[in-house]
Motif scaffolding. Structure first.
Motif, PDB file in Angstrom:
ATOM      1  N   MET A 161       0.661  -0.876  -0.131  1.00 20.29           N
ATOM      2  CA  MET A 161       0.335   0.176  -0.332  1.00 20.29           C
ATOM      3  C   MET A 161       0.664   1.001  -0.103  1.00 20.29           C
ATOM      4  SD  MET A 161      -3.639  -0.889   2.821  1.00 20.29           S
ATOM      5  CE  MET A 161      -2.104  -1.062   3.601  1.00 20.29           C
ATOM      6  N   ALA A 162       2.236   1.207   0.565  1.00 17.72           N
ATOM      7  CA  ALA A 162       2.739   2.294   0.687  1.00 17.72           C
ATOM      8  C   ALA A 162       3.995   2.286  -0.936  1.00 17.72           C
ATOM      9  CB  ALA A 162       3.490   2.299   1.482  1.00 17.72           C
ATOM     10  N   GLU A 163       3.682   1.621  -1.668  1.00 14.54           N
ATOM     11  CA  GLU A 163       4.535   1.107  -2.795  1.00 14.54           C
ATOM     12  C   GLU A 163       4.202   0.718  -4.247  1.00 14.54           C
ATOM     13  OE1 GLU A 163       8.556   1.138  -2.946  1.00 14.54           O
ATOM     14  OE2 GLU A 163       8.689   2.958  -1.243  1.00 14.54           O
ATOM     15  N   PRO A 164       2.620   0.736  -4.635  1.00 18.75           N
ATOM     16  CA  PRO A 164       2.183   0.088  -5.390  1.00 18.75           C
ATOM     17  C   PRO A 164       2.558  -0.939  -6.232  1.00 18.75           C
ATOM     18  CG  PRO A 164       0.171   1.550  -4.684  1.00 18.75           C
ATOM     19  CD  PRO A 164       1.498   2.174  -4.358  1.00 18.75           C
ATOM     20  N   PRO A 165       2.610  -1.650  -6.697  1.00 19.43           N
ATOM     21  CA  PRO A 165       3.190  -2.165  -7.921  1.00 19.43           C
ATOM     22  C   PRO A 165       2.854  -1.263  -9.370  1.00 19.43           C
ATOM     23  CG  PRO A 165       2.764  -3.526  -7.166  1.00 19.43           C
ATOM     24  CD  PRO A 165       1.955  -2.985  -6.356  1.00 19.43           C
ATOM     25  N   MET A 166       2.528  -0.281  -9.676  1.00 15.23           N
ATOM     26  CA  MET A 166       1.933  -0.159 -10.756  1.00 15.23           C
ATOM     27  C   MET A 166       1.977  -0.626 -12.110  1.00 15.23           C
ATOM     28  SD  MET A 166      -0.583   1.472  -9.543  1.00 15.23           S
ATOM     29  CE  MET A 166      -0.836   2.723 -10.470  1.00 15.23           C
ATOM     30  N   GLU A 167       3.963  -0.413 -12.302  1.00 13.44           N
ATOM     31  CA  GLU A 167       4.507  -1.149 -13.855  1.00 13.44           C
ATOM     32  C   GLU A 167       3.662  -2.732 -13.317  1.00 13.44           C
ATOM     33  OE1 GLU A 167       8.336  -1.455 -14.302  1.00 13.44           O
ATOM     34  OE2 GLU A 167       7.993   1.443 -14.106  1.00 13.44           O
ATOM     35  N   THR A 168       3.500  -3.540 -12.745  1.00 12.83           N
ATOM     36  CA  THR A 168       2.865  -4.433 -12.464  1.00 12.83           C
ATOM     37  C   THR A 168       1.638  -4.772 -12.864  1.00 12.83           C
ATOM     38  OG1 THR A 168       4.635  -5.429 -10.931  1.00 12.83           O
ATOM     39  CG2 THR A 168       3.042  -7.481 -11.076  1.00 12.83           C
ATOM     40  N   LEU A 169       1.112  -3.921 -12.342  1.00 10.05           N
ATOM     41  CA  LEU A 169      -0.333  -3.946 -12.096  1.00 10.05           C
ATOM     42  C   LEU A 169      -0.820  -3.705 -13.985  1.00 10.05           C
ATOM     43  CD1 LEU A 169      -1.843  -2.033  -8.873  1.00 10.05           C
ATOM     44  CD2 LEU A 169      -1.597  -4.366  -9.750  1.00 10.05           C
ATOM     45  N   THR A 211      -1.566   6.303  -7.792  1.00 10.29           N
ATOM     46  CA  THR A 211      -0.762   7.534  -7.518  1.00 10.29           C
ATOM     47  C   THR A 211      -0.483   7.991  -8.275  1.00 10.29           C
ATOM     48  OG1 THR A 211       0.342   6.075  -8.965  1.00 10.29           O
ATOM     49  CG2 THR A 211       0.546   4.942  -6.959  1.00 10.29           C
ATOM     50  N   GLY A 212       0.455   9.211  -7.533  1.00 12.10           N
ATOM     51  CA  GLY A 212       0.811  10.477  -8.130  1.00 12.10           C
ATOM     52  C   GLY A 212      -0.391  11.432  -8.038  1.00 12.10           C
ATOM     53  N   PRO A 286       0.178   7.134  -1.945  1.00 14.56           N
ATOM     54  CA  PRO A 286      -1.037   6.580  -3.200  1.00 14.56           C
ATOM     55  C   PRO A 286      -2.521   6.255  -1.841  1.00 14.56           C
ATOM     56  CG  PRO A 286       1.110   5.243  -2.431  1.00 14.56           C
ATOM     57  CD  PRO A 286       1.242   5.967  -1.567  1.00 14.56           C
ATOM     58  N   LEU A 287      -3.130   6.636  -2.827  1.00 17.03           N
ATOM     59  CA  LEU A 287      -4.732   6.853  -2.737  1.00 17.03           C
ATOM     60  C   LEU A 287      -5.027   4.723  -3.007  1.00 17.03           C
ATOM     61  CD1 LEU A 287      -7.429   8.617  -2.862  1.00 17.03           C
ATOM     62  CD2 LEU A 287      -8.082   6.774  -2.516  1.00 17.03           C
ATOM     63  N   VAL A 288      -5.386   4.286  -1.320  1.00 18.39           N
ATOM     64  CA  VAL A 288      -5.504   2.685  -1.951  1.00 18.39           C
ATOM     65  C   VAL A 288      -6.732   2.553  -0.949  1.00 18.39           C
ATOM     66  CG1 VAL A 288      -4.766   0.142  -0.791  1.00 18.39           C
ATOM     67  CG2 VAL A 288      -3.166   1.941  -2.082  1.00 18.39           C
ATOM     68  N   PHE A 289      -7.404   0.852  -1.830  1.00 17.47           N
ATOM     69  CA  PHE A 289      -9.029   0.732  -1.451  1.00 17.47           C
ATOM     70  C   PHE A 289      -9.213  -0.660  -1.977  1.00 17.47           C
ATOM     71  CE2 PHE A 289      -9.836   3.215  -5.416  1.00 17.47           C
ATOM     72  CZ  PHE A 289     -11.155   2.368  -6.017  1.00 17.47           C
ATOM     73  N   ARG A 290      -9.398  -0.887  -1.077  1.00 12.40           N
ATOM     74  CA  ARG A 290     -10.500  -2.373  -1.736  1.00 12.40           C
ATOM     75  C   ARG A 290     -11.813  -2.332  -1.088  1.00 12.40           C
ATOM     76  NH1 ARG A 290      -9.359  -8.170   1.446  1.00 12.40           N
ATOM     77  NH2 ARG A 290     -10.178  -7.023   3.003  1.00 12.40           N
ATOM     78  N   VAL A 291     -13.034  -3.018  -2.760  1.00 10.03           N
ATOM     79  CA  VAL A 291     -14.495  -3.171  -3.031  1.00 10.03           C
ATOM     80  C   VAL A 291     -14.563  -4.253  -2.850  1.00 10.03           C
ATOM     81  CG1 VAL A 291     -14.757  -1.192  -4.004  1.00 10.03           C
ATOM     82  CG2 VAL A 291     -14.770  -3.212  -5.451  1.00 10.03           C
ATOM     83  N   ALA A 292     -15.551  -4.752  -1.768  1.00  8.31           N
ATOM     84  CA  ALA A 292     -15.930  -6.272  -2.084  1.00  8.31           C
ATOM     85  C   ALA A 292     -17.254  -6.081  -3.100  1.00  8.31           C
ATOM     86  CB  ALA A 292     -16.727  -7.015  -0.975  1.00  8.31           C
TER      87      ALA A 292
END
Length: 352
Positions: A161-169, A211-212, A286-292
């Protein structure tokens, strides 16, 4: 940006009108097509057999490849409907679907075919609108990425959550089944196929990162609160029943000494348990969230329901073509909603 989605699942077309679009955004129609392709049905045995080209026709708001600033209209035509499969829904309401509440809300005049305006089909124009928002955000160095976090209780590897792997995603989202862990993804696919064989369905979660975004966007009031803006966009996605930012509900089980995100030079935080928002304002993290997502209500098993004509108890046995799980197709939908929310936050949620 604000948007209005129109159309019905088995009508001639569906679409979206985007308002308050900043002028001058380069509109890459090939990119919009790729985003729609990620969500499109009929690509494999994990989704509905309905096949739609989902070609976005831009009707207004774009001139010489850039947005004009006037309302941007996008049309997506429907071509593969089997409306007779839904004749039973004239009378019998699907459990956990909007059939019965919509029947009451609209006095019985709603289009019942394939769920009408309440179908997951209506997420296609949302993805198209989100693609425009992503193009706008990309110009400002803001990225959006998501992956399948779980299906049927099977978890993917957690995202940092602190450094999301944006390139991998971004890489994995070129696939039909974006998970960080391939073995977990295969187990999830096996679970979906099992549910399809049994005539049932399964739900799951999607994790997303933006991110950003600079520090200081948003306000603690109702309309411009960061959490409120994202929640409004995300809960408009069909089948979403839960949302958490950062560590979410797990924060309730932690002590403050572990839950707190220490400030370090940057300024930024060492951890990101709060998901990039404090007091409704962005922290610069990074603004991080999870939806169900709940299981698809349309299943082939017999279900207890009531008649919308007589009000009496009856049994529904539903035919037609349905997704045994919507989660893998919902990843680009979640990204689209997040992009629209981030664009709104960026343009309307600044300090002061």
């Amino acid at each position: 940006m604000t948007y209005t989605i129109f159309g019905e699942s088995h009508g001639p077309a569906i679409g979206v009108v985007l308002s308050d679009v900043p002028p001058g955004i380069p509109v890459d129609e090939a990119y919009i097509a790729r985003e729609l392709g990620r969500r499109a049905p009929g690509r494999n045995d994990l989704s509905t057999a309905r096949r739609e080209a989902d070609r976005a026709e831009i009707l207004s708001g774009v001139f010489q490849g850039r947005t004009t600033g006037t309302p941007l209209g996008i049309l997506i035509r429907n071509v593969d409907q089997h409306s007779s499969d839904y004749d039973v829904l004239r009378e019998k309401a699907r459990p956990s679907h909007a059939d019965l509440p919509a029947n009451v809300r609209y006095g019985g005049f709603q289009d019942h075919r394939g769920g009408g305006h309440f179908s997951g089909r209506l997420t296609a124009p949302l993805v198209a609108a989100g693609a425009v928002a992503k193009l706008y955000l990309r110009e400002k160095g803001i990225l959006v990425g998501a992956h399948i976090a779980s299906i049927g209780g099977i978890p993917d590897d957690p995202m940092d959550m602190a450094e999301p792997p944006m390139e991998t995603l971004a890489y994995w989202n070129e696939t039909d089944f974006p998970t960080l862990n391939r073995a977990a993804g295969q187990a999830m696919q096996d679970k979906i196929r099992q549910c399809r064989t049994e005539g049932d369905s399964v739900g799951g979660t999607v994790a997303c990162a933006v991110t950003g975004l600079p520090m200081g966007l948003g306000q603690p009031d109702l309309d411009r609160n960061g959490e409120t803006i994202f929640a409004r966009h995300l809960f408009a996605v069909p089948a979403v029943k839960g949302l958490e930012f950062g560590s979410g509900f797990r924060l309730s089980e932690m002590r403050g000494s572990r839950a707190n995100d220490p400030w370090i030079p940057g300024p930024k935080t060492e951890t990101n348990h709060n998901g990039g928002l404090l007091g409704g304002i962005t922290t610069g993290m990074p603004l991080v969230f999870r939806v169900a997502f709940k299981p698809t209500p349309s299943i082939s098993l017999p279900q207890k329901t009531v008649s919308m004509v007589t009000g009496e108890e009856t049994v529904l046995e539903l035919g037609g073509r349905h997704d045994p799980c919507v989660v893998h197709r919902a990843v680009p939908v979640v990204e689209a909603a997040a992009a629209l929310a981030a664009a709104e936050l960026l343009e309307g949620g600044r300090r002061g």
